[in-house]
Design a protein around this motif. Sequence first.
Motif: not given
Length: 413
Positions: A60-62, A245-246, A256-258, A278-282
């Motif tokens: 994940g890219i924030l 998600i990357t 991509p970025r969140f 973002a964190v939930n996806e990661v």
Amino acid sequence: MRRHRMKFQSSVLANVCNGLMCMICLAVLVPVGSAAPAEPILADDTAATMTAPLAPRGAGILMYHGLDEEFNFVAESFRVQMQYLADNGFETITFAHLQSWIETGSPALPKKPIILTYDDNYITIWDLAYPEMKKHGFFGYNFAHTMYVGVVTSYDHADWAECMIMENDGVVFTESHTISHVHLTLLSDMAKTNEILNSKRAIAENMQGKVSTTLSYPYGAYDQRTIEITRDSGYDNAVSTVPGITTRDSGVFELPRFAVNPNWVGEGTALNNGFLRAVNEVERQSVRWINVEDEAAVGGAYQVADPGEAPLNALWTVDLPEATTYTLEMHWPAGAATATDAPVGVFLDGEWLTTPVDQSTSGGAWIAVGTYDFPTTRAMINLSNAANGSVAADAIRLQVAVDPEPYGGWIVH
């Protein structure tokens, strides 16, 4: 058809079979042959018939901007978010690591990989993000539009000296956000090149020869020609503003970025929706099967998965020599798992019949799960991580069932 074999003691059967009822009982009794049982059918975790995803599927890219009230953000929110990442086992990785993983699969990603990015080089990168990331052992990327470094416009920006200090400390790495933050898709090729290439040169000139390798497209605007010029200008990768998600399918010039701020929903909440998404996806991606080499395992290795709310399944698909009744057994090494209710599913008659298995004990032996009547010669056995502890996928064994105490030479179904 009953799925579980029913075992009766002879005294029980004798009490039932009186008079005419005995004729009914005999109608459902099947003679037991004298031939030796067939060889058991064995499948371990390395078999082509077993599928279990093993590696993390992405990072994940924030994306942050200014970390102050002018961006509808407050310092405490950022501190809470960094603490959350630290408390929950997230690890920052470099763009070089991510790109190598995309292109080659190596080096492997950590369990919860993230990249922290900050667009526009606002002063909060220096006075808030830098010390807070350093406190937790994180690092991230500052995307600077080089015309505005050290300049006070509507917002104050970090200067080159501050960028250099953060860079040398290994905490904040400055990368390019073009020269003047314009929509690249609206420019000619010459103007695109000027924005992309000369911002790279400005970073090198002001930061002791640093070579910028990552570009952030202003406003997230890019097209195929922008990608080509970015690549030709010597960048290795670039980030967009498309959320997600990357994965290994992501283009390295379209990462991509969140968006955490601005453009997030949930005003006044430290763990706002952009961050949580973002964190939930990661975290969802991080619950994977992990390969463990162990001589005590069948075939010398097994797979283990932490418990998770989203189903994570190890599936064995086995061809049987005949459609009949089989006893299913499972094997896992001692100490391989902690779940007391590991769900083992058997697919029969169009549905899954699930039995909880205690994997916290009895490791190192073949444990009987149940006896099942298979109507076809294809068996599907599933182990899920929807349990109260870790689960281990090592091996299964199916063998034709023989009742240890048949009544008068008969097996009752």
